[in-house]
Design an enzyme around this catalytic site. Structure first.
Site, PDB file in Angstrom:
ATOM      1  N   GLY A 170      49.909  50.139  45.946  1.00 47.37           N
ATOM      2  CA  GLY A 170      48.577  50.733  45.819  1.00 47.37           C
ATOM      3  C   GLY A 170      47.545  49.633  45.763  1.00 47.37           C
ATOM      4  O   GLY A 170      47.877  48.492  45.421  1.00 47.37           O
ATOM      5  N   CYS A 217      55.610  46.714  44.733  1.00 49.81           N
ATOM      6  CA  CYS A 217      54.266  46.145  44.607  1.00 49.81           C
ATOM      7  C   CYS A 217      53.541  46.742  43.392  1.00 49.81           C
ATOM      8  O   CYS A 217      53.936  46.503  42.265  1.00 49.81           O
ATOM      9  CB  CYS A 217      53.511  46.335  45.926  1.00 49.81           C
ATOM     10  N   TYR A 218      52.498  47.567  43.603  1.00 45.47           N
ATOM     11  CA  TYR A 218      51.835  48.194  42.452  1.00 45.47           C
ATOM     12  C   TYR A 218      52.860  48.961  41.614  1.00 45.47           C
ATOM     13  O   TYR A 218      52.784  49.003  40.386  1.00 45.47           O
ATOM     14  CB  TYR A 218      50.745  49.155  42.950  1.00 45.47           C
ATOM     15  N   HIS A 278      56.973  44.168  50.112  1.00 49.82           N
ATOM     16  CA  HIS A 278      57.095  45.488  50.748  1.00 49.82           C
ATOM     17  C   HIS A 278      58.354  45.580  51.618  1.00 49.82           C
ATOM     18  O   HIS A 278      58.322  45.167  52.770  1.00 49.82           O
ATOM     19  CB  HIS A 278      55.868  45.756  51.629  1.00 49.82           C
ATOM     20  N   GLU A 329      59.490  48.123  53.016  1.00 49.45           N
ATOM     21  CA  GLU A 329      59.361  49.186  54.025  1.00 49.45           C
ATOM     22  C   GLU A 329      58.751  48.709  55.336  1.00 49.45           C
ATOM     23  O   GLU A 329      58.827  49.414  56.332  1.00 49.45           O
ATOM     24  CB  GLU A 329      58.536  50.349  53.448  1.00 49.45           C
ATOM     25  N   ASP A 373      52.890  65.656  70.551  1.00 55.85           N
ATOM     26  CA  ASP A 373      52.880  66.461  69.325  1.00 55.85           C
ATOM     27  C   ASP A 373      52.535  67.926  69.584  1.00 55.85           C
ATOM     28  O   ASP A 373      53.246  68.827  69.158  1.00 55.85           O
ATOM     29  CB  ASP A 373      51.883  65.889  68.300  1.00 55.85           C
ATOM     30  N   LYS A 391      56.392  60.314  64.343  1.00 52.11           N
ATOM     31  CA  LYS A 391      56.461  60.400  65.815  1.00 52.11           C
ATOM     32  C   LYS A 391      57.894  60.382  66.340  1.00 52.11           C
ATOM     33  O   LYS A 391      58.249  61.188  67.210  1.00 52.11           O
ATOM     34  CB  LYS A 391      55.695  59.214  66.398  1.00 52.11           C
TER      35      LYS A 391
END
Ligand code: XMP
Length: 611
Positions: free
Chosen positions: A54, A81-82, A169, A171, A225, A372
């Site tokens: 965050g 992180c946060y 991070h 991710e 989409d 996606k």
């Protein structure tokens, strides 16, 4: 979906919460995102909890905080992180401002085996850091399991209670072994499995429950989409309860309308009406310069065309109609999908009129939990043709967000220049010369994400002796400049000339003439990608029109090929010299195009689109 045993991501407001969720799903475990304040009692059924990053400091007044009760649920928790900082503070440790702010790639070194979480990582690896604060005193029962040069507690854990936390991070793709770290955490959680075919079954039931006896009216853009959503609705509800409308906005790609119609017809889908409303869109966009205003104007024109056509078709008397949309996960977050996510931009599917309809339960969005790559897999499961499913993503507002509009040139403060303090005398286009690399600041700005927040900054164009072959030094500058100088969020290479250009700015909004010019450039790019066999290797290739050239009325084109998996992060694609040269030469032949640029920036710090 609520009943599944999921890994819950508490969204502390970074841009990365949904990225974590998508990574977890790709690892085969069900994941969901919740507000950080969610009570522990509501999370009892969770298989594990991930606390996201965050933008704030845990000591900022009003910074998000979770329910410390989650640490008594007896389930694994991972802080990122946060998330690490809040976990540290909540469990009685201390967080302080670090000596230096770290942003970007950092070497992480494990201490011993690195605990259960880092077990599958080598002793040293590169991770993506983005933080100012760090844990100084660890909570009871915790140990340091990895360190970095400027962050002593880069990873910490309480192995007995299955609490893990990393300052970096895992991710993002820039973190080596990030996937292994998340995989390790997922393996400790025993969540319910996630698969796209399982999703298709569940969502079918959810669509039926949401729509009940009503009909669905849906705007189809021709992109992946909305085509997948439209096909899914046709399958679930039957063609007699679905009506599609393809609005030709005048902002579509060359031949797009025709291609979409025939692709859907091949699938036997005939309940799609096509309406040429281009004039209405150009009227709505007249004198509009602000990107947010443009998105709003486009979104509202869509709705008014939809209303007009549905009245003409006699669909309005009904409470019996809902609006279908092909909104996907990233579209919802970038508008600020959860409470603490920073507002990046308003998606056209989220303009006020649509928000009001959502509140009234009048909108059905069957793909809004998907990324996606998941939408594409679902499209294939539904039997959509390969070329449609693998079409590059194209924004709903179409070329509208790729035609940059400014009323006056945007100048940059001299103090923000990267090389040397002195402002050059001479032309007002802010061109400079430093060593071997010549460069100029563009008189327009574009959107980006620096740190965890939105930026609207200048791009810097580099000029080199080999305009279609960026050297290692040029690529290095493309990373370094926005990292070191927050005045810039993009770095471009001019592919049409080696000498620094004197930019001549001409005010411009979205017009049919500008759309036609950009359409011609976009078509050239598509053709060249197909000829070079690159189309499916490149994730997306925006072609952007800028309101300046070498003479009054002249314009520039930016080539923005990117690699990505989910649009949350992206890297610029390294195009072969031959392809770049051929694209540039052909684009320069379009009347009114004076300059061509190649955007070398990754996301972050830039975004994929320029607005
Ligand atoms: P950015 O520019 O935020 O783009 O990195 C991420 C992805 O979202 C698409 N995009 C949009 N799609 N309406 C859309 O339907 C929009 O307003 C919009 N803005 C960005 C973009 O093309 C990329 O795939």
């Amino acid at each position: 979906m609520m009943k599944l045993r999921s890994i819950i991501i508490l969204d502390f407001g970074g841009q990365y919460a949904h990225l974590i969720a998508s990574r977890v799903r790709r690892l085969g475990a069900h994941s969901e995102i919740r507000d950080p304040e969610t009570k522990a009692s509501a999370l009892k059924n969770a298989a594990g909890i991930i606390l996201s990053g965050g933008p704030q400091s845990v000591y900022d007044p009003g910074s998000p905080a979770g329910d410390p009760g989650i640490f008594s649920l007896g389930i694994p928790v991972l802080g990122i992180c946060y998330g690490l900082q809040w976990m540290t503070k909540a469990l009685g440790g201390e967080v302080k401002q670090g000596a230096v702010k770290e942003y970007g790639p950092t070497v992480i070194e494990k201490i011993g085996a690195g605990g259960a979480l880092l077990e599958w990582c080598p002793q040293k690896f590169i991770a993506w850091m983005s933080h100012g604060d760090e844990a100084k005193k660890l909570p009871e029962g915790f140990a340091r399991v990895a360190t970095s040069k400027s962050c002593a507690n880069a990873a910490i854990s309480n192995e007995t209670r299955h609490f893990y936390a990393v300052q970096f991070h895992p991710e993002v793709t820039h973190t080596e072994y990030g996937q292994e770290i998340l995989k390790r955490f997922v393996s400790l959680c025993h969540a319910d499995p996630w698969s796209i075919s399982g999703y298709a079954k569940r969502i079918g039931e959810e669509i039926k429950a949401a729509v009940q006896g009503r009909h669905v009216f849906m705007l189809v853009s021709g992109g992946v989409d909305s085509s997948v959503a439209f096909t899914l609705l046709n399958r679930v509800l039957g063609p007699e309860r679905v009506q599609g409308l393809l609005v030709d906005t005048g902002l579509m790609r060359s031949d797009e309308v025709h291609e979409v119609r025939s692709a859907l017809q091949k699938l036997g889908i005939r309940n799609l009406r096509i309406e040429d409303a281009s004039e209405e869109f150009f009227v709505a966009l007249k004198d509009v310069y602000d990107p947010e205003e443009k998105r709003r104007a486009i979104g509202e024109t869509f709705l008014s065309v939809q209303k007009r056509v549905s009245e003409k078709m006699g669909l309005t008397h009904a409470e019996g109609w809902m609006l279908g949309q092909g909104t996907i996960y990233p579209d919802t977050i970038e508008t600020g999908g959860t409470k603490h996510a920073d507002h990046i931009k308003t998606h056209h599917n989220r303009v006020q009129a649509v928000q009001d309809m959502i509140v009234r339960g009048l909108v059905v969005e069957p793909l809004k939990d998907l990324y996606k790559d998941e939408v594409r897999r679902l499209g294939e499961e539904l039997g959509l043709p390969h070329e449609l499913v693998w079409r590059h993503p194209f924004p709903g507002p179409g070329l509208g967000v790729r035609i940059l509009c400014e009323e006056a040139p945007q100048q940059l403060q001299a103090s923000s220049f990267p090389f040397g303090p002195e402002r050059p005398s001479g032309p007002s286009n802010d061109k400079l010369q430093a060593g071997k690399v010549a460069y100029a600041v563009l008189p327009v700005r574009s959107v980006g994400v620096q740190g965890d927040g939105r930026t609207y900054r200048h791009a810097l164009a580099l000029f080199s002796d080999h305009p279609c072959m960026p050297t290692g030094e040029i690529w290095k500058l493309a990373t370094e400049i926005p990292n070191k100088m927050s005045a810039f969020n993009r770095v471009l290479l001019c592919t049409s000339q080696s000498e620094v250009a004197d930019f001549v700015f001409t005010p411009g909004f979205v017009t049919r003439a500008r759309a036609d010019v950009l359409r011609a450039a976009d078509r050239i790019v598509s053709e060249e990608m197909h000829v070079a066999g690159l189309y499916e290797k490149i994730w997306q290739f925006p072609v952007v029109l800028l309101p300046f050239g070498l003479k009054k009325g002249g314009q520039s084109v930016v080539l923005r090929p990117i690699e990505s998996t989910d649009a949350m992060t992206a890297d610029a694609v390294r195009l072969p010299e031959k392809v770049l040269k051929s694209m540039t030469e052909r684009i320069l032949k379009i009347q009114g195009i004076d300059l061509v640029f190649y955007d070398l920036t990754s996301k972050p710090p830039a975004t994929i689109e320029w607005e």
